[in-house]
Enzyme design. Structure first.
Site, mmCIF file in Angstrom:
data_model
loop_
_atom_site.group_PDB
_atom_site.id
_atom_site.type_symbol
_atom_site.label_atom_id
_atom_site.label_comp_id
_atom_site.label_asym_id
_atom_site.label_seq_id
_atom_site.Cartn_x
_atom_site.Cartn_y
_atom_site.Cartn_z
ATOM 1 N N HIS A 91 -21.144 10.708 39.922
ATOM 2 C CA HIS A 91 -20.250 11.560 39.001
ATOM 3 C C HIS A 91 -20.911 12.539 38.181
ATOM 4 O O HIS A 91 -22.018 12.379 37.904
ATOM 5 C CB HIS A 91 -19.344 10.491 38.401
ATOM 6 C CG HIS A 91 -20.056 9.967 37.010
ATOM 7 N ND1 HIS A 91 -19.860 10.522 35.858
ATOM 8 C CD2 HIS A 91 -20.809 8.932 36.737
ATOM 9 C CE1 HIS A 91 -20.586 10.024 34.691
ATOM 10 N NE2 HIS A 91 -21.240 8.927 35.587
ATOM 11 N N CYS A 92 -20.098 13.323 37.681
ATOM 12 C CA CYS A 92 -20.537 14.443 36.742
ATOM 13 C C CYS A 92 -19.574 14.510 35.645
ATOM 14 O O CYS A 92 -18.934 13.471 35.287
ATOM 15 C CB CYS A 92 -20.641 16.049 37.341
ATOM 16 S SG CYS A 92 -19.228 16.509 38.203
ATOM 17 N N TRP A 93 -19.215 15.505 35.024
ATOM 18 C CA TRP A 93 -18.355 15.690 33.691
ATOM 19 C C TRP A 93 -16.872 15.509 34.290
ATOM 20 O O TRP A 93 -16.127 14.501 33.810
ATOM 21 C CB TRP A 93 -18.487 16.870 32.995
ATOM 22 C CG TRP A 93 -17.488 17.133 31.949
ATOM 23 C CD1 TRP A 93 -16.794 18.549 32.021
ATOM 24 C CD2 TRP A 93 -16.771 16.575 30.915
ATOM 25 N NE1 TRP A 93 -15.902 18.363 30.896
ATOM 26 C CE2 TRP A 93 -15.930 16.982 30.444
ATOM 27 C CE3 TRP A 93 -17.293 15.084 30.216
ATOM 28 C CZ2 TRP A 93 -15.197 16.524 28.995
ATOM 29 C CZ3 TRP A 93 -16.472 14.801 29.628
ATOM 30 C CH2 TRP A 93 -15.614 15.422 28.707
#
Length: 358
Positions: A91-93
């Site tokens: 995941h990222c932001w």
């Protein structure tokens, strides 16, 4: 591309969560247990953001590709090294380009991972929405002067199977002027909320929990209104311990493990400066300064208890509406035993772990 929602992620057993945001984003708040393997350094992320602002999306994407391309083999190998039997989740932001790119690279390499839809932002939105609904309606609150060992009592009762929320541990702060000694700088609100959600999930199914009587703010973190409301209406235990025992416990907790550390004297000095601003008695101020200069931390603690902490404590009781039960104990082990006996008499039994909430 395999995608997973936050709700689905929380049902997985031992997932391997890889957070590919930059170190500064990760430090600001992360899913508990996540591993930070950043796609960009903090500086690279800043450069890409500046290019996006001044030259547009296409130029920013190109710069991002130039930064990432040389790193791909190392990045994939690093992620691969964390592979276990648990599902791999990236995941990222916001679940955007960064996580899509990494999951695609992994697929090319024959490593299949989930992409978290909505990223960390979706996770944070979910836990803030869920926390108020997860707080049990009944609580047992531990009170007592500084140094009676309330946190230690909680830890002992937790080992006995009682449902406990250790808010000081979640805040990375002991809730006093000297509260971060040996604990770093304390946790911010995002980290506290994540750990509170995790803690509530662990006691899900219990209709009550044990907690320490803390002010609404613990270090940098603020407790939710619902949690404070439940605490104010709870069953209260007030722990009393001899002054000498309290000094001994605080010396073992705040002094002995850290007094040889290079940062210790300065931390204590800064704390005493804050205390002196609130102490009007000239003689007490003089004695505190003397103990600081002499590094006589035992006598300093004794003075702080008698003339600073103890006089300020009792007014906090007024917010609590429930019954108060006095516990006179020589030490935290004794206090925990007495509280366990009293809880049994009140038909409040240890919590047998059930399925966590998802």
């Amino acid at each position: 591309m395999k995608e997973i929602t936050v709700e689905e992620l929380l049902t997985l057993k031992d997932p391997v969560i890889i957070d590919i945001r930059s170190p500064i984003e990760f430090a600001d708040g992360a899913i508990p247990g996540a591993i930070n393997i950043p796609l960009f350094t903090d500086e690279e992320r800043q450069v890409i953001g500046t290019i996006y602002k001044h030259e547009g999306q296409a130029a920013a994407k190109w710069q991002a590709m130039e930064f990432v391309s040389p790193k791909i083999p190392v990045l994939l190998n690093t992620i691969k090294s964390y592979q276990t039997d648990g599902e791999l989740v990236i995941h990222c932001w916001r679940g955007g380009m960064r996580s899509k790119a990494v999951v695609t690279f992994l697929e090319f390499a024959g490593i299949y991972a989930w992409r978290l839809v909505g990223g960390y932002k979706a996770y944070r939105h979910h836990i803030l929405e869920q926390i108020p609904t997860m707080i049990p309606e009944k609580t047992v609150v531990l009170h007592g002067m500084t140094g009676v060992g309330k946190t230690e009592v909680l830890k002992i009762l937790k080992k006995k199977g009682y449902p406990v929320l250790d808010l000081e541990e979640m805040a990375g702060h002991r809730g006093s002027i000297f509260g971060t000694i040996g604990l770093g700088e304390g946790h911010n609100q995002k980290t506290f909320d994540s750990l509170l959600f995790k803690g509530l999930n662990e006691i899900y199914g219990s209709n009550y929990f044990l907690v320490e009587a803390e002010s609404k703010r613990i270090g940098k973190a603020v407790q939710p209104e619902k949690l404070m409301d439940v605490k104010f209406k709870g069953l209260n235990f007030y722990i009393h311990s001899p002054l000498e025992q309290r000094v001994k416990l605080l010396v073992s907790e705040y002094v002995l493990p850290y007094e040889q550390e290079p940062w210790y004297d300065e931390k204590i000095s800064l704390g005493i400066e804050k205390v002196l601003k609130r102490v009007k008695d000239t003689e007490i101020r003089k004695r505190l300064i003397e103990t600081l200069q002499e590094k006589n931390y035992r006598d300093m603690i004794l003075i702080l208890l008698e003339h600073y902490y103890d006089p300020r404590y009792d007014h906090a009781r007024q917010d609590y509406l429930g019954e108060f039960i006095d516990i006179f104990a020589e030490n935290p082990i004794d206090a925990a035993e007495q509280i366990a006996i009293k809880l049994k008499e009140l038909s409040i039994h240890p919590f047998l772990e059930t399925n966590s909430r998802v």
